[in-house]
Design an enzyme around this catalytic site. Structure first.
Site, PDB file in Angstrom:
ATOM      1  N   CYS A  70      -3.890  27.480   8.990  1.00  0.00           N
ATOM      2  CA  CYS A  70      -3.825  27.747  10.429  1.00  0.00           C
ATOM      3  C   CYS A  70      -3.197  29.098  10.750  1.00  0.00           C
ATOM      4  O   CYS A  70      -3.771  29.913  11.475  1.00  0.00           O
ATOM      5  CB  CYS A  70      -3.125  26.617  11.168  1.00  0.00           C
ATOM      6  SG  CYS A  70      -1.381  26.364  10.769  1.00  0.00           S
ATOM      7  N   HIS A 119       1.789  23.800  13.376  1.00  0.00           N
ATOM      8  CA  HIS A 119       0.372  24.140  13.516  1.00  0.00           C
ATOM      9  C   HIS A 119       0.168  25.133  14.643  1.00  0.00           C
ATOM     10  O   HIS A 119       0.827  25.063  15.677  1.00  0.00           O
ATOM     11  CB  HIS A 119      -0.466  22.878  13.772  1.00  0.00           C
ATOM     12  CG  HIS A 119      -1.935  23.147  13.691  1.00  0.00           C
ATOM     13  ND1 HIS A 119      -2.559  23.510  12.507  1.00  0.00           N
ATOM     14  CD2 HIS A 119      -2.897  23.146  14.634  1.00  0.00           C
ATOM     15  CE1 HIS A 119      -3.843  23.709  12.743  1.00  0.00           C
ATOM     16  NE2 HIS A 119      -4.081  23.494  14.032  1.00  0.00           N
ATOM     17  N   HIS A 131      -9.193  26.972  15.547  1.00  0.00           N
ATOM     18  CA  HIS A 131      -8.143  26.858  14.537  1.00  0.00           C
ATOM     19  C   HIS A 131      -8.701  26.420  13.190  1.00  0.00           C
ATOM     20  O   HIS A 131      -9.860  26.047  13.074  1.00  0.00           O
ATOM     21  CB  HIS A 131      -7.052  25.891  15.012  1.00  0.00           C
ATOM     22  CG  HIS A 131      -7.492  24.454  15.107  1.00  0.00           C
ATOM     23  ND1 HIS A 131      -6.662  23.411  14.794  1.00  0.00           N
ATOM     24  CD2 HIS A 131      -8.659  23.878  15.484  1.00  0.00           C
ATOM     25  CE1 HIS A 131      -7.289  22.254  14.976  1.00  0.00           C
ATOM     26  NE2 HIS A 131      -8.498  22.520  15.395  1.00  0.00           N
TER      27      HIS A 131
END
Length: 155
Positions: A70, A119, A131
């Protein structure tokens, strides 16, 4: 997580793989991003760069050019726009101005998820985030509401 995956039957593994494949295809095929404007020229350039990586596999610790995690995706995308940001999601959470209201997010803003800030993605407009989700998936669009939103970061 790996232990759990290893305990699945062949049929369960096939069903999981089919669902992930469907989600990835649906993400690319059906996302309506609307006409949101980028936060800045740099954010727009970063977002455009990230869009070129849709379908690239998630690999923990990867920073490109063929696979990403990520924060590897977001740091790579901003680097393509000539902007250096920290490597990890926790550090990226402190890299700019925090935005606590989803309604104030603009395309290209970083979007931080989960209480431990583990994240990050890029806001894509219309309630979507671009993402690299997790192992076994690819870079894709997903609803911002599928994860616990903490705040955005405008670089």
């Amino acid at each position: 997580a790996q232990r759990l995956l290893n305990s699945l039957t062949a049929a369960e593994k096939a069903a999981l793989a089919a669902e992930q494949d469907r989600a990835s295809r649906a993400s690319a095929d059906r996302v309506q991003l609307g006409n949101s404007t980028p936060a800045s020229g740099r954010a727009g350039a970063a977002f455009s760069a990230a869009q070129t990586k849709i379908g690239s596999p998630y690999v923990y610790g990867a920073t490109g050019p063929s696979s990403y995690d990520c924060s590897g995706l977001t740091s790579w995308a901003y680097a393509q726009a000539g902007v250096g940001i920290p490597r990890t999601s926790q550090a990226q959470a402190n890299a700019g101005t925090r935005i606590y209201s989803q309604s104030q997010l603009q395309v290209g803003d970083l979007v931080i998820f989960y209480g431990d800030l583990h994240h990050v993605g890029l806001y894509a407009g219309n309630g979507q985030v671009l993402h690299a989700p997790r192992t076994g998936t690819v870079v894709r669009y997903e609803s911002i509401n599928n994860m616990p939103f903490q705040f955005g970061v405008r670089i």
